[in-house]
Structures are given as structure tokens and as C-alpha cells.
Write a protein that holds these residues in place. Structure first.
Motif, PDB file in Angstrom:
ATOM      1  N   LEU A   4      -3.290  -4.786  13.165  1.00 12.33           N
ATOM      2  CA  LEU A   4      -3.185  -6.153  13.691  1.00 12.33           C
ATOM      3  C   LEU A   4      -2.623  -7.100  12.633  1.00 12.33           C
ATOM      4  CD1 LEU A   4      -6.523  -6.461  15.719  1.00 12.33           C
ATOM      5  CD2 LEU A   4      -4.194  -6.277  16.632  1.00 12.33           C
ATOM      6  N   ALA A   5      -3.111  -6.993  11.396  1.00 10.16           N
ATOM      7  CA  ALA A   5      -2.607  -7.836  10.308  1.00 10.16           C
ATOM      8  C   ALA A   5      -1.136  -7.535  10.040  1.00 10.16           C
ATOM      9  CB  ALA A   5      -3.433  -7.614   9.047  1.00 10.16           C
ATOM     10  N   LEU A   6      -0.793  -6.258  10.075  1.00  7.49           N
ATOM     11  CA  LEU A   6       0.595  -5.846   9.873  1.00  7.49           C
ATOM     12  C   LEU A   6       1.502  -6.439  10.942  1.00  7.49           C
ATOM     13  CD1 LEU A   6       2.580  -3.872   8.340  1.00  7.49           C
ATOM     14  CD2 LEU A   6       1.944  -2.170  10.067  1.00  7.49           C
ATOM     15  N   SER A   7       1.029  -6.439  12.191  1.00  5.77           N
ATOM     16  CA  SER A   7       1.842  -6.905  13.319  1.00  5.77           C
ATOM     17  C   SER A   7       2.012  -8.420  13.314  1.00  5.77           C
ATOM     18  CB  SER A   7       1.200  -6.465  14.640  1.00  5.77           C
ATOM     19  OG  SER A   7       1.033  -5.065  14.692  1.00  5.77           O
ATOM     20  N   VAL A   8       0.898  -9.141  13.099  1.00  8.43           N
ATOM     21  CA  VAL A   8       0.921 -10.594  13.223  1.00  8.43           C
ATOM     22  C   VAL A   8       1.549 -11.256  11.997  1.00  8.43           C
ATOM     23  CG1 VAL A   8      -0.490 -12.673  13.472  1.00  8.43           C
ATOM     24  CG2 VAL A   8      -1.076 -10.600  14.756  1.00  8.43           C
ATOM     25  N   PHE A   9       1.081 -10.869  10.821  1.00 11.99           N
ATOM     26  CA  PHE A   9       1.505 -11.567   9.606  1.00 11.99           C
ATOM     27  C   PHE A   9       2.734 -10.930   8.942  1.00 11.99           C
ATOM     28  CE2 PHE A   9      -3.108 -12.379   9.957  1.00 11.99           C
ATOM     29  CZ  PHE A   9      -3.050 -13.755  10.138  1.00 11.99           C
ATOM     30  N   SER A  10       2.685  -9.607   8.728  1.00 16.85           N
ATOM     31  CA  SER A  10       3.760  -8.946   7.989  1.00 16.85           C
ATOM     32  C   SER A  10       4.953  -8.599   8.862  1.00 16.85           C
ATOM     33  CB  SER A  10       3.220  -7.669   7.332  1.00 16.85           C
ATOM     34  OG  SER A  10       2.233  -7.988   6.371  1.00 16.85           O
ATOM     35  N   THR A  11       4.870  -8.890  10.166  1.00 23.18           N
ATOM     36  CA  THR A  11       6.004  -8.614  11.048  1.00 23.18           C
ATOM     37  C   THR A  11       6.435  -9.868  11.800  1.00 23.18           C
ATOM     38  OG1 THR A  11       5.148  -6.366  11.338  1.00 23.18           O
ATOM     39  CG2 THR A  11       6.925  -7.065  12.800  1.00 23.18           C
TER      40      THR A  11
ATOM     41  N   LEU B 164       3.978 -11.554   2.282  1.00 22.58           N
ATOM     42  CA  LEU B 164       3.706 -10.921   3.573  1.00 22.58           C
ATOM     43  C   LEU B 164       4.192  -9.481   3.591  1.00 22.58           C
ATOM     44  CD1 LEU B 164       4.739 -13.862   5.943  1.00 22.58           C
ATOM     45  CD2 LEU B 164       2.414 -13.064   5.474  1.00 22.58           C
ATOM     46  N   TRP B 165       5.383  -9.253   3.089  1.00 26.31           N
ATOM     47  CA  TRP B 165       5.908  -7.888   3.083  1.00 26.31           C
ATOM     48  C   TRP B 165       5.301  -7.057   1.962  1.00 26.31           C
ATOM     49  CZ3 TRP B 165      11.750  -8.886   4.508  1.00 26.31           C
ATOM     50  CH2 TRP B 165      11.855  -8.916   5.897  1.00 26.31           C
ATOM     51  N   GLY B 166       4.897  -7.695   0.863  1.00 27.16           N
ATOM     52  CA  GLY B 166       4.219  -6.956  -0.183  1.00 27.16           C
ATOM     53  C   GLY B 166       2.883  -6.397   0.301  1.00 27.16           C
ATOM     54  N   ALA B 167       2.189  -7.173   1.141  1.00 27.77           N
ATOM     55  CA  ALA B 167       0.910  -6.728   1.696  1.00 27.77           C
ATOM     56  C   ALA B 167       1.086  -5.641   2.742  1.00 27.77           C
ATOM     57  CB  ALA B 167       0.171  -7.917   2.315  1.00 27.77           C
ATOM     58  N   SER B 168       2.278  -5.527   3.318  1.00 30.81           N
ATOM     59  CA  SER B 168       2.479  -4.576   4.414  1.00 30.81           C
ATOM     60  C   SER B 168       2.271  -3.131   3.979  1.00 30.81           C
ATOM     61  CB  SER B 168       3.888  -4.738   5.008  1.00 30.81           C
ATOM     62  OG  SER B 168       4.885  -4.313   4.096  1.00 30.81           O
ATOM     63  N   TYR B 169       2.552  -2.802   2.703  1.00 29.01           N
ATOM     64  CA  TYR B 169       2.387  -1.427   2.249  1.00 29.01           C
ATOM     65  C   TYR B 169       0.922  -1.018   2.272  1.00 29.01           C
ATOM     66  CZ  TYR B 169       7.171  -2.112   0.725  1.00 29.01           C
ATOM     67  OH  TYR B 169       8.510  -2.390   0.703  1.00 29.01           O
ATOM     68  N   THR B 170       0.046  -1.951   1.920  1.00 27.44           N
ATOM     69  CA  THR B 170      -1.389  -1.665   1.976  1.00 27.44           C
ATOM     70  C   THR B 170      -1.849  -1.538   3.425  1.00 27.44           C
ATOM     71  OG1 THR B 170      -1.797  -2.823  -0.105  1.00 27.44           O
ATOM     72  CG2 THR B 170      -3.673  -2.522   1.374  1.00 27.44           C
ATOM     73  N   PHE B 171      -1.371  -2.433   4.282  1.00 25.35           N
ATOM     74  CA  PHE B 171      -1.719  -2.350   5.698  1.00 25.35           C
ATOM     75  C   PHE B 171      -1.275  -1.014   6.295  1.00 25.35           C
ATOM     76  CE2 PHE B 171      -1.237  -7.237   5.838  1.00 25.35           C
ATOM     77  CZ  PHE B 171      -2.563  -7.408   5.486  1.00 25.35           C
ATOM     78  N   ILE B 172      -0.054  -0.594   5.953  1.00 23.31           N
ATOM     79  CA  ILE B 172       0.461   0.670   6.486  1.00 23.31           C
ATOM     80  C   ILE B 172      -0.365   1.842   5.974  1.00 23.31           C
ATOM     81  CG2 ILE B 172       2.420   2.268   6.423  1.00 23.31           C
ATOM     82  CD1 ILE B 172       4.254  -0.204   6.391  1.00 23.31           C
ATOM     83  N   LYS B 173      -0.686   1.818   4.682  1.00 19.61           N
ATOM     84  CA  LYS B 173      -1.456   2.909   4.087  1.00 19.61           C
ATOM     85  C   LYS B 173      -2.804   3.064   4.788  1.00 19.61           C
ATOM     86  CE  LYS B 173      -1.938   6.095   0.893  1.00 19.61           C
ATOM     87  NZ  LYS B 173      -1.039   7.272   0.828  1.00 19.61           N
TER      88      LYS B 173
END
Length: 315
Positions: A228-235, A26-35
Motif C-alpha cells: 500500500l505504501a509502495l502504491s500510494v507514496f512511491s508510485t 519516495l523512490w529511495g524508500a520503494s526498495y525497502t517496500f518492495i523487499k
């Protein structure tokens, strides 16, 4: 109902390590979501919305479960400090930095969280037993990351130095958050997750209104979906898992998930993008796994039904 935790003193280590793997993903994917998000959404607004959505989701779930957040001032002061260490400051620094820094390099720099957690534990708080086994885990994890990404992957270091130092500063905040998170022992893991995110939103939303005037923005659909993905899943989901693991694996053990972000990213690239792994990468992955296992093997006292010992109990 109160928010007492149901985490026992004898956690199922297979389950906890599976949760550690999920948290890493979940946190590994967050960098792509943020980018993707910061392409059309300014960093302050991105983090304001991220904390607001995630905090609201967790608050709604707590109410559905019949739980209420604590009302005492002392707990909310701790929620506020946790928010600064675990969301407001590091989230904003990383989002700002990723306007000029690649997601892969950001994840590599951020993977040093266990090192800072180990050093803070050893030199400052001494709230957990620091053993040679954990020291081996820190070293093995760093060696594994170097083997996986290769020296050439770090060639970007030195360019956009300020942004990269901002990511390192965020990493130190995460290490401090993992240690401070031990203060919420006894609470349902969703309590500090929701409380700290609500505090984070209370700080970031007014700042966003002043700095970015979000009503004037025109974000792309791709950035909105990433947010939305960052908020729901990675947070939201990730924070619940995180606070549980701080209780069951300890702060140093929990931050070991940072080591898993890089091999997970490599695996996703191999499956989705058709990237190939070199022999050195597979060898590095073995070091990473060995490091994580070494940092999370329960102490002998845990086998007797006792919780892993802390050198100093935090108030």
C-alpha cells in the motif's frame, strides 16, 4: 476541461530541486517496500496491484479536479510505451531481483540511471543539449556514490548475477522513460502518470491472474502494508512529481534523483537505526550534491525567460 499543464517555462528552481529531493526520498524508500512486499507476494502480482492502486488513485484525483484523460489513440499509444518503460518492465525486473538481492545493492545499481540517460541523450536522441557541466555532474555523482557506500558494499556483485543484471536492465528502461516522457509536454503532469499506470495495470493484472492466481495467496500484513505504501507514496505521488520534473528539469536532470537515493538511505539509517557515517561518506555526499546541482543549473537562455534548448524536438 483539458489537461493542459500549468508548468511554466520559467520554473522556480528552488521549488523544483525540493521536489527532486522529495522524489528521491519516495523512490529511495520503494526498495525497502518492495523487499518487504515480495516476502509473501509474488513479483508479478505485487506490480499488478501496485500499478492498479496507483492508477486508480490518480484517475480519481483527475476526476475530482474536473479533468479527463485524452481520448485520441496516438496519446494512448504513448501512454502504453511509457508504461512499458517506466513501470511494467522495470518494476517487475526489480521486484523479481529483490527476492535474492538486498535493497541497498538494488538502489546502488539503479543509481546509474543518469549515466544511461546521459549516454542515450548523447548518442541516440540528442534531444537536449549535452554539456560539459552535465558530464561533470554524471561523474561527480558516481564518485559520490562510491565514496558513500564504500567498495565493500559492492562485494555482493557477482553473486546472483542474473538478478543484478535484471536491475541494470530496469535502470536502462528508466533512462529511456525519462527521455520519452518529454513527449507529454503540454499535458498536466498527472495525465501521463495516470495514463501510463492504467496501461501498466491493464497488462499486469491479467498476467497476475494467469501466473500467480492471487486468490490462492496468503500475504502477511507487513507485506500488504508495504504494498500500500509502495502504491500510494512511491508510485502515485512519485509519478506526478516525476512527470513535472521531466518538463522543468529535463530528462537528464530528473534522473539525477537516482544519485540522491543512496545518501537519503544512509541518512535514514543514521537517524532510525543509529548507524554512523564515515568521513568518506560525508565527503561522498558532497560529491553527490555537487553532481545534482551541476546537472540542474539552468542554462543561460533560461535566465532570459526561454526554456532550456533541445537539439532535436521530439514529435
Amino acid at each position: 476541461m483539458t489537461g493542459k499543464s500549468d508548468v511554466t517555462s520559467k520554473p522556480n528552481m528552488a521549488r523544483e530541486l525540493a521536489l527532486l529531493l522529495l522524489l528521491s526520498t519516495l523512490w529511495g524508500a520503494s526498495y525497502t517496500f518492495i523487499k518487504i512486499g515480495v516476502e509473501t507476494i509474488p513479483p508479478v502480482t505485487l506490480i499488478a496491484v501496485r500499478t492498479l492502486i496507483a492508477g486508480t488513485i490518480l484517475l480519481a484525483i483527475l476526476r475530482l479536479r474536473g479533468l479527463a484523460l485524452p481520448k485520441d489513440r496516438q496519446t494512448w499509444k504513448r501512454f502504453l510505451l511509457q508504461a512499458c518503460l517506466n513501470s511494467v518492465v522495470p518494476f517487475t525486473l526489480i521486484a523479481w531481483a529483490q527476492q535474492t538481492t538486498e535493497a541497498g545493492l538494488a538502489s546502488i545499481l539503479n543509481a546509474t540511471t543518469p549515466v544511461f540517460a546521459f549516454l542515450l541523450t548523447w548518442l541516440v536522441t540528442r534531444h537536449e543539449a549535452v554539456t560539459g557541466r552535465k558530464l561533470f555532474g554524471v561523474g561527480a555523482g558516481l564518485i559520490g556514490i562510491c565514496l558513500i557506500v564504500g567498495v565493500q558494499a559492492l562485494a555482493g556483485i557477482g553473486h546472483q548475477l542474473v538478478a543484478q543484471l535484471a536491475i541494470v536492465a530496469a535502470t536502462v528502461c528508466y533512462a529511456g522513460a525519462a527521455i520519452f516522457g518529454k513527449n507529454f509536454k503540454g499535458l498536466d503532469p498527472m495525465m501521463p502518470a495516470a495514463g501510463s499506470l492504467i496501461c501498466g495495470a491493464a497488462l499486469m493484472v491479467p498476467l497476475s491472474l494467469i501466473v500467480d492466481r492471487p486468490w490462492t495467496l496468503a500475504p502477511s500484513a507487513q507485506s500488504v502494508l508495504a504494498l500500500l505504501a509502495l502504491s500510494v507514496f512511491s508510485t502515485a505521488l512519485a509519478f506526478v512529481i516525476y512527470f513535472r520534473l521531466v518538463q522543468t528539469l529535463g530528462s537528464v536532470g530528473t534522473t539525477a534523483q537516482a544519485y540522491l537515493r543512496v545518501p537519503i538511505g544512509v541518512a535514514i539509517g543514521a537517524v532510525v537505526l543509529g548507524e554512523t557515517l564515515s568521513p568518506a561518506a560525508w565527503f561522498g555526499l558532497a560529491f553527490v550534491v555537487a553532481g545534482v546541482i551541476a546537472m540542474n543549473i539552468p542554462a543561460r537562455k533560461a535566465k532570459l525567460g526561454l526554456e532550456p534548448v533541445s537539439l532535436i524536438q521530439r514529435p
